[in-house]
Design a protein around this motif. Structure first.
Motif, PDB file in Angstrom:
ATOM      1  N   THR A   4       1.264   5.173   0.347  1.00  0.00           N
ATOM      2  CA  THR A   4       0.602   6.360   0.894  1.00  0.00           C
ATOM      3  C   THR A   4       1.100   7.611   0.173  1.00  0.00           C
ATOM      4  OG1 THR A   4       2.295   6.782   2.563  1.00  0.00           O
ATOM      5  CG2 THR A   4       0.504   5.254   3.170  1.00  0.00           C
ATOM      6  N   ARG A  13       0.859  -1.195   0.000  1.00  0.00           N
ATOM      7  CA  ARG A  13       0.000   0.000   0.000  1.00  0.00           C
ATOM      8  C   ARG A  13       0.888   1.235   0.000  1.00  0.00           C
ATOM      9  NH1 ARG A  13      -1.986   3.220   4.284  1.00  0.00           N
ATOM     10  NH2 ARG A  13      -3.762   4.470   3.604  1.00  0.00           N
ATOM     11  N   ASP A  73      -2.989   5.278  -2.207  1.00  0.00           N
ATOM     12  CA  ASP A  73      -3.875   6.344  -1.739  1.00  0.00           C
ATOM     13  C   ASP A  73      -4.064   7.386  -2.834  1.00  0.00           C
ATOM     14  OD1 ASP A  73      -3.817   5.023   0.671  1.00  0.00           O
ATOM     15  OD2 ASP A  73      -2.624   6.541   1.712  1.00  0.00           O
ATOM     16  N   SER A  74      -5.237   7.985  -2.885  1.00  0.00           N
ATOM     17  CA  SER A  74      -5.500   9.017  -3.892  1.00  0.00           C
ATOM     18  C   SER A  74      -4.552  10.205  -3.725  1.00  0.00           C
ATOM     19  CB  SER A  74      -6.950   9.479  -3.820  1.00  0.00           C
ATOM     20  OG  SER A  74      -7.234  10.015  -2.545  1.00  0.00           O
TER      21      SER A  74
END
Length: 123
Positions: free
Chosen positions: A22, A20, A57-58
């Motif tokens: 960030t 993931r 993450d956007s």
């Protein structure tokens, strides 16, 4: 998480997106890319590996765009991407249209083996 490495002898920058990512990690990747490219001459290549990316993450999108801009500003010759699952594409094709010029060769492959085979043909 991002991993960024430069092989000066091969004039190849490798960037890997893992698990993931960030916004803060992407921001740190921008700094690392700029540091590594500081004294690199135009004509280098990029291998971007997204095999191990779970999500991004956007808030990372603007930093991904900054990385693309850094590559373009330093005169990247080609960007080769490994994206095994097209559903995990984080908008790279769309971002590329705005941050890379038509002179930059961009290719996306499902496997690392295919990407490397393609890059061998660039010599």
């Amino acid at each position: 998480m991002y991993s960024v490495e430069l092989d000066r002898s091969k004039r190849l920058l490798g960037i890997n997106a893992l698990q993931r990512v960030t916004g803060e990690q992407a921001k740190q990747a921008v700094q690392r890319v700029r540091e590594l490219l500081h004294d690199v001459a135009p004509g280098f290549r990029v291998l971007a590996d997204f095999r191990w990316l779970d999500s991004m993450d956007s808030g990372a999108a603007r930093h991904v765009a900054e990385i693309m801009d850094a590559f373009a500003e330093k005169g990247v010759a080609s960007v080769t991407r490994v994206m095994p699952d097209p559903h995990k594409d984080i908008g790279l094709n769309i971002l590329s249209q705005f941050h890379y010029g038509p002179e930059i060769k961009i290719a996306t492959f499902e496997t690392l083996a295919d990407a490397l085979q393609s890059m061998l043909g660039e010599f």
